[in-house]
Design a protein around this motif. Structure first.
Motif, PDB file in Angstrom:
ATOM      1  N   VAL A  89       0.853  -1.190   0.000  1.00  0.00           N
ATOM      2  CA  VAL A  89       0.000   0.000   0.000  1.00  0.00           C
ATOM      3  C   VAL A  89       0.892   1.244   0.000  1.00  0.00           C
ATOM      4  O   VAL A  89       1.748   1.403   0.870  1.00  0.00           O
ATOM      5  CB  VAL A  89      -0.942   0.009   1.225  1.00  0.00           C
ATOM      6  N   ALA A  90       0.711   2.091  -1.015  1.00  0.00           N
ATOM      7  CA  ALA A  90       1.523   3.309  -1.130  1.00  0.00           C
ATOM      8  C   ALA A  90       0.689   4.539  -0.791  1.00  0.00           C
ATOM      9  O   ALA A  90       1.135   5.412  -0.053  1.00  0.00           O
ATOM     10  CB  ALA A  90       2.105   3.443  -2.532  1.00  0.00           C
ATOM     11  N   LEU A  91      -0.515   4.613  -1.349  1.00  0.00           N
ATOM     12  CA  LEU A  91      -1.382   5.767  -1.127  1.00  0.00           C
ATOM     13  C   LEU A  91      -2.797   5.309  -0.834  1.00  0.00           C
ATOM     14  O   LEU A  91      -3.311   4.407  -1.496  1.00  0.00           O
ATOM     15  CB  LEU A  91      -1.413   6.649  -2.392  1.00  0.00           C
ATOM     16  N   LEU A  92      -3.409   5.948   0.149  1.00  0.00           N
ATOM     17  CA  LEU A  92      -4.792   5.615   0.505  1.00  0.00           C
ATOM     18  C   LEU A  92      -5.699   6.751   0.068  1.00  0.00           C
ATOM     19  O   LEU A  92      -5.412   7.914   0.366  1.00  0.00           O
ATOM     20  CB  LEU A  92      -4.921   5.455   2.021  1.00  0.00           C
ATOM     21  N   GLY A  93      -6.795   6.408  -0.613  1.00  0.00           N
ATOM     22  CA  GLY A  93      -7.788   7.424  -0.939  1.00  0.00           C
ATOM     23  C   GLY A  93      -8.596   7.785   0.298  1.00  0.00           C
ATOM     24  O   GLY A  93      -8.559   7.077   1.309  1.00  0.00           O
ATOM     25  N   ALA A  94      -9.333   8.887   0.196  1.00  0.00           N
ATOM     26  CA  ALA A  94     -10.146   9.330   1.333  1.00  0.00           C
ATOM     27  C   ALA A  94     -11.120   8.237   1.745  1.00  0.00           C
ATOM     28  O   ALA A  94     -11.706   7.563   0.903  1.00  0.00           O
ATOM     29  CB  ALA A  94     -10.909  10.590   0.941  1.00  0.00           C
ATOM     30  N   GLY A  95     -11.241   8.036   3.024  1.00  0.00           N
ATOM     31  CA  GLY A  95     -12.248   7.113   3.549  1.00  0.00           C
ATOM     32  C   GLY A  95     -11.821   5.661   3.620  1.00  0.00           C
ATOM     33  O   GLY A  95     -12.584   4.821   4.097  1.00  0.00           O
ATOM     34  N   VAL A  96     -10.616   5.333   3.160  1.00  0.00           N
ATOM     35  CA  VAL A  96     -10.197   3.927   3.233  1.00  0.00           C
ATOM     36  C   VAL A  96      -9.740   3.621   4.653  1.00  0.00           C
ATOM     37  O   VAL A  96      -8.887   4.317   5.198  1.00  0.00           O
ATOM     38  CB  VAL A  96      -9.044   3.622   2.249  1.00  0.00           C
ATOM     39  N   VAL A  97     -10.335   2.581   5.225  1.00  0.00           N
ATOM     40  CA  VAL A  97      -9.904   2.160   6.558  1.00  0.00           C
ATOM     41  C   VAL A  97      -9.469   0.708   6.496  1.00  0.00           C
ATOM     42  O   VAL A  97      -9.832  -0.027   5.575  1.00  0.00           O
ATOM     43  CB  VAL A  97     -11.030   2.324   7.625  1.00  0.00           C
ATOM     44  N   GLY A  98      -8.684   0.284   7.446  1.00  0.00           N
ATOM     45  CA  GLY A  98      -8.285  -1.111   7.530  1.00  0.00           C
ATOM     46  C   GLY A  98      -6.929  -1.395   6.909  1.00  0.00           C
ATOM     47  O   GLY A  98      -6.401  -2.491   7.053  1.00  0.00           O
ATOM     48  N   PHE A  99      -6.371  -0.430   6.181  1.00  0.00           N
ATOM     49  CA  PHE A  99      -5.039  -0.618   5.600  1.00  0.00           C
ATOM     50  C   PHE A  99      -4.193   0.605   5.887  1.00  0.00           C
ATOM     51  O   PHE A  99      -4.723   1.717   5.968  1.00  0.00           O
ATOM     52  CB  PHE A  99      -5.138  -0.830   4.082  1.00  0.00           C
ATOM     53  N   VAL A 100      -2.918   0.392   6.052  1.00  0.00           N
ATOM     54  CA  VAL A 100      -2.003   1.529   6.234  1.00  0.00           C
ATOM     55  C   VAL A 100      -0.886   1.396   5.205  1.00  0.00           C
ATOM     56  O   VAL A 100      -0.605   0.292   4.715  1.00  0.00           O
ATOM     57  CB  VAL A 100      -1.407   1.586   7.664  1.00  0.00           C
ATOM     58  N   PRO A 101      -0.246   2.518   4.864  1.00  0.00           N
ATOM     59  CA  PRO A 101       0.863   2.452   3.925  1.00  0.00           C
ATOM     60  C   PRO A 101       1.903   1.426   4.385  1.00  0.00           C
ATOM     61  O   PRO A 101       2.202   1.316   5.574  1.00  0.00           O
ATOM     62  CB  PRO A 101       1.435   3.878   3.956  1.00  0.00           C
ATOM     63  N   GLY A 102       2.405   0.667   3.431  1.00  0.00           N
ATOM     64  CA  GLY A 102       3.400  -0.360   3.753  1.00  0.00           C
ATOM     65  C   GLY A 102       2.802  -1.745   3.864  1.00  0.00           C
ATOM     66  O   GLY A 102       3.523  -2.745   3.782  1.00  0.00           O
ATOM     67  N   ASP A 103       1.476  -1.864   4.059  1.00  0.00           N
ATOM     68  CA  ASP A 103       0.849  -3.184   4.134  1.00  0.00           C
ATOM     69  C   ASP A 103       1.075  -3.945   2.829  1.00  0.00           C
ATOM     70  O   ASP A 103       0.880  -3.402   1.751  1.00  0.00           O
ATOM     71  CB  ASP A 103      -0.672  -3.053   4.351  1.00  0.00           C
ATOM     72  N   ARG A 104       1.446  -5.206   2.956  1.00  0.00           N
ATOM     73  CA  ARG A 104       1.592  -6.050   1.773  1.00  0.00           C
ATOM     74  C   ARG A 104       0.243  -6.707   1.490  1.00  0.00           C
ATOM     75  O   ARG A 104      -0.382  -7.262   2.390  1.00  0.00           O
ATOM     76  CB  ARG A 104       2.644  -7.130   2.063  1.00  0.00           C
ATOM     77  N   VAL A 105      -0.206  -6.644   0.248  1.00  0.00           N
ATOM     78  CA  VAL A 105      -1.543  -7.149  -0.091  1.00  0.00           C
ATOM     79  C   VAL A 105      -1.543  -7.818  -1.466  1.00  0.00           C
ATOM     80  O   VAL A 105      -0.660  -7.582  -2.278  1.00  0.00           O
ATOM     81  CB  VAL A 105      -2.594  -6.007  -0.127  1.00  0.00           C
ATOM     82  N   VAL A 106      -2.580  -8.641  -1.680  1.00  0.00           N
ATOM     83  CA  VAL A 106      -2.903  -9.118  -3.031  1.00  0.00           C
ATOM     84  C   VAL A 106      -4.217  -8.473  -3.430  1.00  0.00           C
ATOM     85  O   VAL A 106      -5.169  -8.460  -2.643  1.00  0.00           O
ATOM     86  CB  VAL A 106      -3.046 -10.656  -3.075  1.00  0.00           C
ATOM     87  N   ALA A 107      -4.263  -7.900  -4.638  1.00  0.00           N
ATOM     88  CA  ALA A 107      -5.482  -7.272  -5.138  1.00  0.00           C
ATOM     89  C   ALA A 107      -6.026  -8.106  -6.291  1.00  0.00           C
ATOM     90  O   ALA A 107      -5.266  -8.775  -6.984  1.00  0.00           O
ATOM     91  CB  ALA A 107      -5.178  -5.856  -5.613  1.00  0.00           C
TER      92      ALA A 107
END
Ligand SMILES: [Zn+2]
Ligand SMILES: [Zn+2]
Length: 369
Positions: A89-107
């Protein structure tokens, strides 16, 4: 996240959502080029809108579907393919909760709505919303925008024990899980897989995990792939249809295969799969065929032997969650299928390698030199 800005007062604070970003204005992507290959190009780095996330791509898989699209020129030149993605996760749009920058994810690129009549009847991969790609521009890029529905319904956080090269198989493994679920396999008996490419071998790995009571037979003429199928636990591997019939006969004590997975595709793959099935068996069509191609099946065999023929396409949330749990609990290790790791700039070489038949899974990784 440690911010980098010219204002010393905010130089080392945790950034709020939509705050100053450490992403560069331009990024590298691999785009489809005329002649069926990929070439490297620069694009503007995406910015997240409300509910969206931008990932820095760590690893993305080159999939048979990408190769199919290239070979048949199904995407206009300049398209960014790739849908098997592990990112940070590099950038979070407004209102996104549950993730913080740096989290490793599969989309996931395909995400159903979960509410329509198709979703509610289990045909979620046919949901109209399913076909609105949630990944922009695509997996073969340095940064990637994940759409709102993708963030809300199908962003899978990765615990540290799952490496990128295992996690990149979450999407393809979920597709295989769906086919296995749809096949409604018995507890014991013999199943067969036509083709030991990356997807055929992923079937082999997953069938052993999900249906340990079954013998798994594989048909594969290519010696190296056949040897890998044996190492990965196939009960028998045959190089010709005659050998396949003999081996399945022996494994099943004359009963025949209860299910055959066509991981080769086209008319030949389907014919081979149907031919190897026994009475009461199921053929699962997993692979692409040329547009408009038609298979000729013996109708009386279908009728009198109570055969079943089913298609399986992509994966839904249920399939993804099952594949995710298998990965998290260490029950699924697809990493032996990775044969090549390349940086995105070497995308045309990756395509040539994949088409040569000397590679199984090729992954683009931001760590490769
Ligand atoms: Zn794929
Ligand atoms: Zn739906």
């Amino acid at each position: 996240v440690i911010g980098r800005t010219t204002n010393p007062l905010v130089a080392f604070c945790r950034l709020p959502a939509m705050g100053t970003t450490a992403t560069p204005p331009q990024m590298k992507v691999a785009v489809t080029a005329p002649g069926g290959s990929l070439r490297s190009e620069e694009r503007a780095t995406p910015r997240p809108g409300p509910g969206e996330i931008v990932l820095r791509v760590r690893c993305s898989g080159l999939c048979g579907t990408d190769l199919w699209k290239l070979q048949h020129a199904l995407s206009p030149p300049g398209s960014v393919l790739g849908h098997e993605v592990v990112g940070e996760v590099a950038l979070l749009g407004a209102g996104v909760v549950g993730f913080v920058p740096g989290d490793r994810v599969v989309a996931m690129h395909h995400v159903a709505c979960g509410r329509c009549v198709l979703c509610r009847s289990g045909a979620d991969t046919q949901c109209p919303a399913f076909f609105e790609n949630q990944l922009a521009p695509g997996g073969f890029s340095e940064y990637l925008l994940v759409g709102e529905r993708g963030v809300e319904r199908a962003l899978y956080g990765l615990p540290p024990q799952i490496g990128d090269e295992a996690a990149v198989f979450l999407e393809p493994a979920a597709c295989v899980v769906r086919g296995i679920r749809r096949a409604e396999l018995p507890r014991d008996g013999t199943v067969s897989i036509v083709g030991a490419g990356a997807m055929g071998l992923l079937h082999l790995i997953l069938l052993q995990v999900l249906s340990p009571g079954l013998h798994v037979h594989v048909s594969e003429p290519h010696a190296e792939r056949a040897a890998l199928a044996r190492r990965l636990g196939a009960s028998a591997v045959s190089s010709s249809p005659t050998d396949a019939h003999r081996d399945i006969d022996r494994l099943s004590r004359g009963r025949g295969a209860v299910a055959v997975f066509d991981a080769a595709g086209g008319q030949a793959g389907l014919d081979a799969a149907f031919d190897l099935g026994g009475p009461g068996s199921t053929v699962i069509v997993f692979a692409h065929a040329d547009h408009g191609s038609v298979a000729a099946l013996p109708i009386n065999t279908l009728f009198k032997e109570e055969r079943r023929l089913i298609g399986t396409y992509s994966s839904g949330i249920t399939d993804q969650q099952l594949a995710y749990r298998l990965l998290v609990h260490g029950r699924l290790d697809p990493t032996p299928l990775v044969t090549h790791r390349l940086p995105l700039e070497r995308c045309s070489e990756a395509v040539a390698l994949a088409q040569s038949g000397h590679a199984l899974k090729i992954v683009f990784t931001s760590e490769a030199a």
